[in-house]
Design a protein around this motif. Structure first.
Motif, mmCIF file in Angstrom:
data_model
loop_
_atom_site.group_PDB
_atom_site.id
_atom_site.type_symbol
_atom_site.label_atom_id
_atom_site.label_comp_id
_atom_site.label_asym_id
_atom_site.label_seq_id
_atom_site.Cartn_x
_atom_site.Cartn_y
_atom_site.Cartn_z
ATOM 1 N N HIS A 138 43.475 39.831 22.710
ATOM 2 C CA HIS A 138 44.856 40.093 22.293
ATOM 3 C C HIS A 138 45.568 40.881 23.383
ATOM 4 O O HIS A 138 45.103 41.952 23.810
ATOM 5 C CB HIS A 138 44.882 40.887 20.980
ATOM 6 C CG HIS A 138 46.271 41.216 20.491
ATOM 7 N ND1 HIS A 138 47.178 40.247 20.129
ATOM 8 C CD2 HIS A 138 46.898 42.407 20.309
ATOM 9 C CE1 HIS A 138 48.303 40.827 19.746
ATOM 10 N NE2 HIS A 138 48.158 42.135 19.861
ATOM 11 N N LYS A 139 46.674 40.316 23.872
ATOM 12 C CA LYS A 139 47.499 40.964 24.889
ATOM 13 C C LYS A 139 46.691 41.449 26.090
ATOM 14 O O LYS A 139 46.828 42.589 26.548
ATOM 15 C CB LYS A 139 48.285 42.127 24.270
ATOM 16 C CG LYS A 139 49.369 41.677 23.300
ATOM 17 C CD LYS A 139 50.211 42.829 22.807
ATOM 18 C CE LYS A 139 51.339 42.330 21.911
ATOM 19 N NZ LYS A 139 52.194 43.426 21.405
ATOM 20 N N SER A 161 45.083 37.852 9.833
ATOM 21 C CA SER A 161 46.281 38.317 10.516
ATOM 22 C C SER A 161 46.254 39.834 10.612
ATOM 23 O O SER A 161 45.670 40.515 9.763
ATOM 24 C CB SER A 161 47.536 37.865 9.752
ATOM 25 O OG SER A 161 47.620 36.457 9.696
ATOM 26 N N PHE A 162 46.889 40.356 11.668
ATOM 27 C CA PHE A 162 46.932 41.804 11.846
ATOM 28 C C PHE A 162 48.239 42.180 12.529
ATOM 29 O O PHE A 162 48.971 41.340 13.058
ATOM 30 C CB PHE A 162 45.737 42.287 12.667
ATOM 31 C CG PHE A 162 45.738 41.811 14.095
ATOM 32 C CD1 PHE A 162 46.301 42.583 15.106
ATOM 33 C CD2 PHE A 162 45.201 40.577 14.433
ATOM 34 C CE1 PHE A 162 46.317 42.135 16.411
ATOM 35 C CE2 PHE A 162 45.213 40.125 15.748
ATOM 36 C CZ PHE A 162 45.772 40.905 16.734
ATOM 37 N N ILE A 163 48.540 43.470 12.508
ATOM 38 C CA ILE A 163 49.753 43.998 13.145
ATOM 39 C C ILE A 163 49.343 45.153 14.044
ATOM 40 O O ILE A 163 48.524 45.997 13.659
ATOM 41 C CB ILE A 163 50.776 44.471 12.103
ATOM 42 C CG1 ILE A 163 51.248 43.286 11.245
ATOM 43 C CG2 ILE A 163 51.966 45.154 12.768
ATOM 44 C CD1 ILE A 163 52.177 43.675 10.119
ATOM 45 N N PRO A 165 46.948 44.354 4.700
ATOM 46 C CA PRO A 165 46.961 45.271 3.539
ATOM 47 C C PRO A 165 47.045 46.736 3.945
ATOM 48 O O PRO A 165 47.784 47.509 3.341
ATOM 49 C CB PRO A 165 45.638 44.949 2.828
ATOM 50 C CG PRO A 165 45.320 43.551 3.224
ATOM 51 C CD PRO A 165 45.794 43.433 4.642
ATOM 52 N N CYS A 166 46.298 47.125 5.000
ATOM 53 C CA CYS A 166 46.323 48.526 5.423
ATOM 54 C C CYS A 166 47.664 48.889 6.059
ATOM 55 O O CYS A 166 48.176 50.000 5.862
ATOM 56 C CB CYS A 166 45.186 48.798 6.411
ATOM 57 S SG CYS A 166 43.548 48.882 5.628
ATOM 58 N N TYR A 167 48.219 47.955 6.823
ATOM 59 C CA TYR A 167 49.522 48.233 7.440
ATOM 60 C C TYR A 167 50.585 48.442 6.361
ATOM 61 O O TYR A 167 51.411 49.362 6.452
ATOM 62 C CB TYR A 167 49.929 47.079 8.353
ATOM 63 C CG TYR A 167 51.256 47.310 9.039
ATOM 64 C CD1 TYR A 167 51.323 48.016 10.238
ATOM 65 C CD2 TYR A 167 52.446 46.850 8.465
ATOM 66 C CE1 TYR A 167 52.545 48.253 10.860
ATOM 67 C CE2 TYR A 167 53.671 47.084 9.081
ATOM 68 C CZ TYR A 167 53.711 47.778 10.273
ATOM 69 O OH TYR A 167 54.918 48.023 10.869
ATOM 70 N N PHE A 202 52.424 51.910 6.445
ATOM 71 C CA PHE A 202 53.678 51.950 7.188
ATOM 72 C C PHE A 202 54.850 51.220 6.534
ATOM 73 O O PHE A 202 56.002 51.601 6.742
ATOM 74 C CB PHE A 202 53.478 51.356 8.592
ATOM 75 C CG PHE A 202 52.453 52.076 9.408
ATOM 76 C CD1 PHE A 202 52.699 53.349 9.896
ATOM 77 C CD2 PHE A 202 51.226 51.478 9.688
ATOM 78 C CE1 PHE A 202 51.759 54.013 10.653
ATOM 79 C CE2 PHE A 202 50.279 52.125 10.440
ATOM 80 C CZ PHE A 202 50.542 53.404 10.930
ATOM 81 N N ALA A 203 54.585 50.147 5.822
ATOM 82 C CA ALA A 203 55.689 49.288 5.379
ATOM 83 C C ALA A 203 56.560 49.986 4.326
ATOM 84 O O ALA A 203 56.056 50.702 3.449
ATOM 85 C CB ALA A 203 55.142 47.976 4.821
#
Length: 279
Positions: free
Chosen positions: A117-118, A140-142, A152-154, A158-159
């Motif tokens: 990733h990146k 999927s992840f952020i 789910p954790c994000y 944070f959301a």
């Protein structure tokens, strides 16, 4: 008289001699090696019939010559890799060329599964959520502030939560009166169509599309009876509890616009001074 049995190439008799069959044709050892044996990549000598020929991608080696180009360990019966047509043991190849895990900083061995990733790489088990520490796998992840979070954790950490449905807003969203909404939750209180991206107004803390607001609350034009919104700077005429659109404020008889001009009323009609004289 016995039938002759000769080398296919040099025609020498093979009686009492070692020979090799190739496509059902006999060859003496010398001819077979000259015609069919390969040269060793390292020592450049022929790999004879009595030697083991190790091959990889059209390259051939004696058993004793098949060594790691870096550490010189034998590669016989061991996994190996190749770089620029040079064989290397897995350890040397990994140390020299393989990616390093962004988390544990150890080498990601060839053939093992890695996550990317990146521009960074991870062992599969090292690529974990920063909050729950579970491997991401194919989920999927952020990424936030160089840390990775499963969805789910994000959302938990944070959301923002929609003021209407109380569920997390993960993408997009609308901010109205300093409160977050999902786009699909921010709708007209009357007709329920989404208001994001279009003009709307509010009354008593409820949001309305312009059509619903006008139909429910706007005054009606005395001439055409349709609502006068008064929104967006639109102008209208008001006189004795009656209102008109600017375009509707015309003399009843000659239809001349009376906006900015003197007029008189006759019952429910409005007339220009000239038509009043003739009336």
């Amino acid at each position: 008289m016995a039938e002759r049995y000769d080398c296919t190439e040099c025609k020498k008799s093979l009686y009492g001699q070692k020979y090799i069959l190739k496509v059902e044709k006999p060859y003496c050892v010398e001819c077979y090696e000259d015609l069919f044996s390969s040269s060793c990549e390292v020592c450049q000598k022929l790999i004879g019939c009595t030697s083991k020929d190790l091959s990889y991608k059209d390259q051939h080696w004696h058993s004793d010559c098949f060594l790691c180009i870096k550490c010189s360990r034998s590669l016989v019966d061991r996994p190996f890799a190749s770089k620029d047509e040079n064989p290397m043991c897995i350890e040397c190849y990994s140390n020299e060329y393989s990616s390093k895990c962004h988390e544990c900083l150890k080498t990601i061995m060839p053939g093992s599964k890695k996550m990317e990733h990146k521009g960074n790489s991870w062992h599969e088990n090292c690529f974990t959520c920063n909050r729950c520490q579970q491997p991401m796998g194919t989920r999927s992840f952020i990424q936030k502030e160089a840390n990775n979070y499963c969805l789910p954790c994000y959302e938990k950490q944070f959301a923002m939560q929609c003021v209407h449905c109380k569920k997390p807003i993960t993408t997009g969203g609308v901010n109205y009166r300093d409160q977050p909404w999902h786009k699909e939750c921010f709708v007209c209180i009357g007709c329920k169509q989404q208001l994001a991206g279009q003009r709307f107004t509010s009354r008593d803390d409820f949001a309305y599309c312009l059509d619903c607001f006008c139909n429910l609350f706007a005054k009606k034009c005395a001439y055409c009876t349709t609502p006068i919104s008064g929104l967006g700077g639109s102008k209208y005429i008001s006189f004795e509890q009656r209102q008109w659109h600017n375009d509707c404020f015309n003399c009843k008889r000659c239809c001349m616009s009376l906006v900015g001009r003197g007029f008189q009323t006759s019952k429910d009609d409005i007339l220009c001074p000239d038509c009043v004289k003739d009336f």
